[in-house]
Design an enzyme around this catalytic site. Structure first.
Site, PDB file in Angstrom:
ATOM      1  CE  LYS A  24      27.518  -9.414  -8.453  1.00 25.48           C
ATOM      2  NZ  LYS A  24      26.118  -8.594  -8.540  1.00 25.48           N
TER       3      LYS A  24
ATOM      4  CG  ASP B  77      28.106  -9.619  -4.356  1.00 23.27           C
ATOM      5  OD1 ASP B  77      27.240 -10.435  -3.647  1.00 23.27           O
ATOM      6  OD2 ASP B  77      27.897  -8.719  -5.091  1.00 23.27           O
TER       7      ASP B  77
HETATM    8  C1  SUD Z   1      22.529  -8.178  -3.325  1.00 27.71           C
HETATM    9  C2  SUD Z   1      23.833  -8.186  -4.069  1.00 27.71           C
HETATM   10  C3  SUD Z   1      23.645  -9.138  -5.224  1.00 27.71           C
HETATM   11  O1  SUD Z   1      24.530  -9.510  -6.048  1.00 27.71           O
HETATM   12  O2  SUD Z   1      23.870  -6.862  -5.015  1.00 27.71           O
HETATM   13  P1  SUD Z   1      25.277  -6.047  -5.616  1.00 27.71           P
HETATM   14  O3  SUD Z   1      25.986  -5.631  -4.626  1.00 27.71           O
HETATM   15  O4  SUD Z   1      25.689  -7.130  -6.542  1.00 27.71           O
HETATM   16  O5  SUD Z   1      24.465  -5.128  -6.401  1.00 27.71           O
HETATM   17  C4  SUD Z   1      25.004  -8.433  -3.208  1.00 27.71           C
HETATM   18  O6  SUD Z   1      25.044  -9.634  -2.792  1.00 27.71           O
HETATM   19  C5  SUD Z   1      25.274  -7.365  -2.372  1.00 27.71           C
HETATM   20  O7  SUD Z   1      26.498  -7.255  -1.822  1.00 27.71           O
HETATM   21  P2  SUD Z   1      27.445  -6.357  -1.165  1.00 27.71           P
HETATM   22  O8  SUD Z   1      27.598  -5.056  -2.293  1.00 27.71           O
HETATM   23  O9  SUD Z   1      28.724  -6.956  -0.925  1.00 27.71           O
HETATM   24  O10 SUD Z   1      26.745  -5.904  -0.046  1.00 27.71           O
HETATM   25  P3  SUD Z   1      27.065  -5.440   1.236  1.00 27.71           P
HETATM   26  O11 SUD Z   1      28.229  -4.423   1.105  1.00 27.71           O
HETATM   27  O12 SUD Z   1      27.669  -6.703   2.263  1.00 27.71           O
HETATM   28  O13 SUD Z   1      25.790  -4.869   1.864  1.00 27.71           O
HETATM   29  C6  SUD Z   1      25.292  -3.576   1.777  1.00 27.71           C
HETATM   30  C7  SUD Z   1      24.006  -3.429   2.621  1.00 27.71           C
HETATM   31  O14 SUD Z   1      23.009  -3.822   1.925  1.00 27.71           O
HETATM   32  C8  SUD Z   1      21.833  -4.681   2.574  1.00 27.71           C
HETATM   33  N1  SUD Z   1      22.083  -5.914   2.015  1.00 27.71           N
HETATM   34  C9  SUD Z   1      22.960  -6.746   1.272  1.00 27.71           C
HETATM   35  C10 SUD Z   1      22.943  -7.911   0.742  1.00 27.71           C
HETATM   36  C11 SUD Z   1      22.038  -8.897   1.525  1.00 27.71           C
HETATM   37  N2  SUD Z   1      21.733 -10.165   1.056  1.00 27.71           N
HETATM   38  N3  SUD Z   1      20.833  -8.159   2.217  1.00 27.71           N
HETATM   39  C12 SUD Z   1      21.080  -6.878   2.601  1.00 27.71           C
HETATM   40  O15 SUD Z   1      19.916  -6.470   3.095  1.00 27.71           O
HETATM   41  C13 SUD Z   1      22.535  -4.424   3.810  1.00 27.71           C
HETATM   42  O16 SUD Z   1      21.778  -3.170   4.299  1.00 27.71           O
HETATM   43  C14 SUD Z   1      23.975  -4.122   3.859  1.00 27.71           C
HETATM   44  O17 SUD Z   1      24.225  -3.593   4.968  1.00 27.71           O
HETATM   45  N1  ADP Z   2      37.649  -0.791  -5.497  1.00 24.23           N
HETATM   46  C1  ADP Z   2      36.527  -0.404  -5.580  1.00 24.23           C
HETATM   47  N2  ADP Z   2      35.712  -0.454  -6.608  1.00 24.23           N
HETATM   48  C2  ADP Z   2      34.467   0.205  -6.891  1.00 24.23           C
HETATM   49  N3  ADP Z   2      33.775   0.712  -5.707  1.00 24.23           N
HETATM   50  C3  ADP Z   2      34.571   0.556  -4.373  1.00 24.23           C
HETATM   51  C4  ADP Z   2      35.778   0.125  -4.451  1.00 24.23           C
HETATM   52  N4  ADP Z   2      36.099   0.107  -3.283  1.00 24.23           N
HETATM   53  C5  ADP Z   2      35.038   0.794  -2.398  1.00 24.23           C
HETATM   54  N5  ADP Z   2      33.973   0.883  -3.283  1.00 24.23           N
HETATM   55  C6  ADP Z   2      32.691   1.301  -3.060  1.00 24.23           C
HETATM   56  O1  ADP Z   2      31.831   0.385  -2.818  1.00 24.23           O
HETATM   57  C7  ADP Z   2      30.566   0.870  -3.785  1.00 24.23           C
HETATM   58  C8  ADP Z   2      29.836  -0.277  -4.489  1.00 24.23           C
HETATM   59  O2  ADP Z   2      30.851  -0.880  -5.211  1.00 24.23           O
HETATM   60  P1  ADP Z   2      30.542  -1.761  -6.669  1.00 24.23           P
HETATM   61  O3  ADP Z   2      31.348  -3.107  -6.401  1.00 24.23           O
HETATM   62  O4  ADP Z   2      31.023  -0.890  -7.890  1.00 24.23           O
HETATM   63  O5  ADP Z   2      29.027  -1.812  -6.851  1.00 24.23           O
HETATM   64  P2  ADP Z   2      28.200  -2.901  -6.774  1.00 24.23           P
HETATM   65  O6  ADP Z   2      28.199  -4.006  -5.490  1.00 24.23           O
HETATM   66  O7  ADP Z   2      26.950  -2.711  -6.971  1.00 24.23           O
HETATM   67  O8  ADP Z   2      28.553  -3.829  -7.887  1.00 24.23           O
HETATM   68  C9  ADP Z   2      30.922   2.208  -4.410  1.00 24.23           C
HETATM   69  O9  ADP Z   2      30.106   3.020  -4.344  1.00 24.23           O
HETATM   70  C10 ADP Z   2      32.153   2.533  -3.617  1.00 24.23           C
HETATM   71  O10 ADP Z   2      31.940   3.535  -2.792  1.00 24.23           O
END
Ligand code: SUD
Ligand code: ADP
Length: 293
Positions: free
Chosen positions: A17, A141
């Site tokens: 995405k 996400d």
């Molecule tokens: C902010 C976004 C937008 O798309 O970033 P990307 O991961 O796609 O880069 C996402 O919602 C991220 O989702 P995801 O990557 O699943 O995050 P999570 O593992 O749930 O969260 C990792 C950490 O980021 C912080 N976190 C995450 C999401 C949020 N809305 N607020 C936060 O403060 C928290 O500290 C959390 O412990």
């Molecule tokens: N199947 C997977 N593919 C990618 N990353 C993974 C996976 N499983 C666990 N992870 C962990 O999740 C973290 C964030 O993953 P990713 O989804 O690639 O990043 P983002 O959420 O920024 O798009 C990575 O640093 C990795 O350690």
């Protein structure tokens, strides 16, 4: 079902995405940030393959298979097994094409495809909304990918309003280094938008053509300050159109008016970068799997 007859693996995609914009509008008492974002499904996909095992084991093979405890495919499989009371197991093979730590949602999408695939392979019979609830326990996400359509996303990712977006091509650059989501959110100087957007305003401006240019990514400034390669990639892509960072980075993207010109520009990009031209997807390739449950 796309089954490889030699190996009995079912081969399935996990699409990436992009966040067309990302506004931070507040913070919950548990520290998570409240967002408003437009999530768009795109055609860059990881390839996953699944084979059912009768012995209940979850085996992970292929790319990134070493840290299996943290692996989102393994966590998704174990969660489904536990919550749906499934006795079967699976071999899960991953061929990674979406860069990791890119803000392209690759790990979350792998988890979503694993939940959707094993729900079917194991005959667990959970509905889309049951799987979205399970997915939310794996990452913010994951429910979006199970929802299966581009969407205006609110809360911390759990409030989804599907949106029809025009077909577009995008150039995407991963600038050779990943970005950590928790670290991006730890910064105290995050930009934030106190005023929230209304979905009707957003859809109104989409009907009139392209997305408004004043919709930014509030994480872009802090991430590009701490990771200079993000700022270099934004500048480089700026010659093709308005360049933005997706999610918490490090990948950046620009909507394209001319795919051929973009190919030429991307061919000259630094070798350490990964460059892609992707198109928007109207729905998740596995969306139909959940329609009649
Ligand atoms: C902010 C976004 C937008 O798309 O970033 P990307 O991961 O796609 O880069 C996402 O919602 C991220 O989702 P995801 O990557 O699943 O995050 P999570 O593992 O749930 O969260 C990792 C950490 O980021 C912080 N976190 C995450 C999401 C949020 N809305 N607020 C936060 O403060 C928290 O500290 C959390 O412990
Ligand atoms: N199947 C997977 N593919 C990618 N990353 C993974 C996976 N499983 C666990 N992870 C962990 O999740 C973290 C964030 O993953 P990713 O989804 O690639 O990043 P983002 O959420 O920024 O798009 C990575 O640093 C990795 O350690």
């Amino acid at each position: 079902m796309p089954v490889d007859s030699d190996s009995c693996f079912v081969n399935l995609p996990a699409p990436a995405k992009i966040n067309r914009f990302l506004h931070i509008i507040g913070r919950r008492s548990d520290g998570y940030h409240l967002l408003q974002s437009l999530f768009e499904l795109v055609s860059l996909c990881d390839d996953l393959s699944f084979r059912k095992l009768e012995n209940g084991k979850i085996e992970r093979i292929g790319d990134l298979a070493c840290a299996t405890g943290d692996d989102l495919c393994v966590r998704a499989a174990r969660l489904l097994q536990r919550e749906a009371g499934c006795r079967a197991g699976a071999v899960v093979k991953l061929h990674k094409k979406i860069p990791s730590g890119a803000g392209l949602g690759g790990g979350s999408s792998d988890a979503a495809t694993t939940l959707i695939a094993l729900n079917r392979l194991w005959g667990a019979g959970l509905s889309r909304s049951d799987l979205m609830d399970l997915g939310a326990r794996l990452g913010a996400d994951v429910p979006f990918f199970i929802g299966g359509r581009s969407a205006f996303v609110e809360g911390v990712g759990e409030r989804l309003s599907p949106v029809d977006l025009p077909d577009e091509l995008f150039a995407v650059i991963w600038p050779g280094v990943g970005s950590s989501t928790p670290q991006a959110f730890q910064r105290f100087d995050l930009t934030s938008h106190p005023q929230s957007l209304k979905i009707n305003d957003l859809c109104g401006c989409l009907r009139n053509g392209r997305l408004r240019q004043d919709l930014h990514n509030d994480l872009e400034q802090v991430v590009s300050e701490s990771i200079p390669q993000v700022s270099e990639a934004l500048d480089y892509l700026g010659r093709l159109g308005a360049a933005r960072m997706t999610g918490s980075g490090s990948a950046v993207f620009a909507a394209l008016s001319d795919g051929k010109a973009a190919e030429a520009v991307l061919r000259r990009a630094p070798e350490a970068w990964q460059c892609f031209i992707v198109r928007s997807l109207h729905e998740h390739p596995l969306s139909g799997w959940l329609d009649n449950i």
